[in-house]
Design a protein around this motif. Sequence first.
Motif, PDB file in Angstrom:
ATOM      1  N   MET A  31       6.897  15.834  -4.166  1.00 59.41           N
ATOM      2  CA  MET A  31       7.701  15.235  -3.090  1.00 59.41           C
ATOM      3  C   MET A  31       9.192  15.318  -3.419  1.00 59.41           C
ATOM      4  N   GLY A  32       9.550  15.065  -4.662  1.00 57.90           N
ATOM      5  CA  GLY A  32      10.951  15.160  -5.065  1.00 57.90           C
ATOM      6  C   GLY A  32      11.492  16.572  -4.918  1.00 57.90           C
ATOM      7  N   ILE A  33      10.688  17.541  -5.315  1.00 57.96           N
ATOM      8  CA  ILE A  33      11.111  18.945  -5.181  1.00 57.96           C
ATOM      9  C   ILE A  33      11.319  19.298  -3.712  1.00 57.96           C
ATOM     10  N   LEU A  34      10.386  18.875  -2.863  1.00 57.01           N
ATOM     11  CA  LEU A  34      10.493  19.210  -1.445  1.00 57.01           C
ATOM     12  C   LEU A  34      11.641  18.459  -0.763  1.00 57.01           C
ATOM     13  N   VAL A  35      11.912  17.231  -1.186  1.00 58.94           N
ATOM     14  CA  VAL A  35      13.077  16.508  -0.658  1.00 58.94           C
ATOM     15  C   VAL A  35      14.356  17.226  -1.071  1.00 58.94           C
ATOM     16  N   TRP A  36      14.424  17.639  -2.340  1.00 54.05           N
ATOM     17  CA  TRP A  36      15.593  18.376  -2.814  1.00 54.05           C
ATOM     18  C   TRP A  36      15.775  19.668  -2.010  1.00 54.05           C
ATOM     19  N   SER A  37      14.670  20.345  -1.725  1.00 56.26           N
ATOM     20  CA  SER A  37      14.726  21.567  -0.930  1.00 56.26           C
ATOM     21  C   SER A  37      15.307  21.281   0.455  1.00 56.26           C
ATOM     22  N   SER A  38      14.863  20.194   1.067  1.00 61.95           N
ATOM     23  CA  SER A  38      15.362  19.837   2.401  1.00 61.95           C
ATOM     24  C   SER A  38      16.851  19.492   2.360  1.00 61.95           C
ATOM     25  N   VAL A  39      17.253  18.732   1.365  1.00 61.59           N
ATOM     26  CA  VAL A  39      18.658  18.336   1.242  1.00 61.59           C
ATOM     27  C   VAL A  39      19.544  19.561   1.046  1.00 61.59           C
ATOM     28  N   THR A  40      19.122  20.479   0.191  1.00 57.69           N
ATOM     29  CA  THR A  40      19.950  21.660  -0.059  1.00 57.69           C
ATOM     30  C   THR A  40      20.006  22.576   1.161  1.00 57.69           C
ATOM     31  N   ALA A  43      22.492  21.074   3.540  1.00 59.54           N
ATOM     32  CA  ALA A  43      23.840  21.286   3.008  1.00 59.54           C
ATOM     33  C   ALA A  43      24.193  22.772   2.942  1.00 59.54           C
ATOM     34  N   HIS A  44      23.343  23.628   3.461  1.00 59.35           N
ATOM     35  CA  HIS A  44      23.551  25.083   3.453  1.00 59.35           C
ATOM     36  C   HIS A  44      23.716  25.635   2.045  1.00 59.35           C
ATOM     37  N   LEU A  45      23.004  25.030   1.093  1.00 60.92           N
ATOM     38  CA  LEU A  45      22.959  25.511  -0.290  1.00 60.92           C
ATOM     39  C   LEU A  45      21.496  25.658  -0.717  1.00 60.92           C
ATOM     40  N   PRO A  46      20.762  26.524  -0.059  1.00 62.15           N
ATOM     41  CA  PRO A  46      19.325  26.588  -0.359  1.00 62.15           C
ATOM     42  C   PRO A  46      19.061  26.966  -1.817  1.00 62.15           C
ATOM     43  N   ALA A  47      18.149  26.242  -2.409  1.00 63.22           N
ATOM     44  CA  ALA A  47      17.743  26.507  -3.791  1.00 63.22           C
ATOM     45  C   ALA A  47      16.585  27.501  -3.772  1.00 63.22           C
ATOM     46  N   LEU A  48      16.665  28.516  -4.586  1.00 56.25           N
ATOM     47  CA  LEU A  48      15.637  29.558  -4.614  1.00 56.25           C
ATOM     48  C   LEU A  48      14.349  29.089  -5.276  1.00 56.25           C
ATOM     49  N   TRP A  49      14.436  28.090  -6.104  1.00 53.27           N
ATOM     50  CA  TRP A  49      13.318  27.709  -6.958  1.00 53.27           C
ATOM     51  C   TRP A  49      12.382  26.683  -6.347  1.00 53.27           C
ATOM     52  N   THR A  50      12.784  26.000  -5.281  1.00 54.14           N
ATOM     53  CA  THR A  50      12.051  24.820  -4.839  1.00 54.14           C
ATOM     54  C   THR A  50      10.648  25.106  -4.318  1.00 54.14           C
ATOM     55  N   LEU A  51      10.486  26.101  -3.471  1.00 56.09           N
ATOM     56  CA  LEU A  51       9.165  26.367  -2.899  1.00 56.09           C
ATOM     57  C   LEU A  51       8.176  26.782  -3.984  1.00 56.09           C
TER      58      LEU A  51
END
Length: 168
Positions: A31-40, A43-51
Amino acid sequence: MPGWIRAYVRWVEALNYRVGRVAMYLLFVIMGILVWSSVTKVAHLPALWTLEMAQFTLVAYYLLGAPYSLQLGTNVRMDLLYARLRPRMQAWWDAITIFALIFYLGVMLYGAIDSTVYSFEVGERSPTAWRPYLWPIKTIICLSFVLMILQAFVHLFRDIAVLRGEEL
């Protein structure tokens, strides 16, 4: 039942209980990883590692929780006829079918070990933009199959105890 079987059952069930309880908390990590993915993404800073990290964590959650699920008897069972059987007949049926589970898990473990060794030897990486090493999750998969086999033998010993009219 012999003392070594009783000790084995206690040891394996204590181990799988602890691993299963720790694995339950991996859901919060997902859940934390997916929340971080949504936040980034917002913010138009997508993280490549989250999915991919969420997928790896889900695999660990699911597979490390499987022996715990088997221990608690919360696994899915097709019980159209099974539920109508007497406990002794259920033990007979379980004792026979557990060999199919052990065989299946043995084959899966064999393949998982082969894949993990290959992953270590060549430094296998995921073919995504993030490119993480795959040996950590493959090692967790091997560990989970070992724990599942150990728990399957616990079930076999419990079924044998029921058939012998003993308490284990």
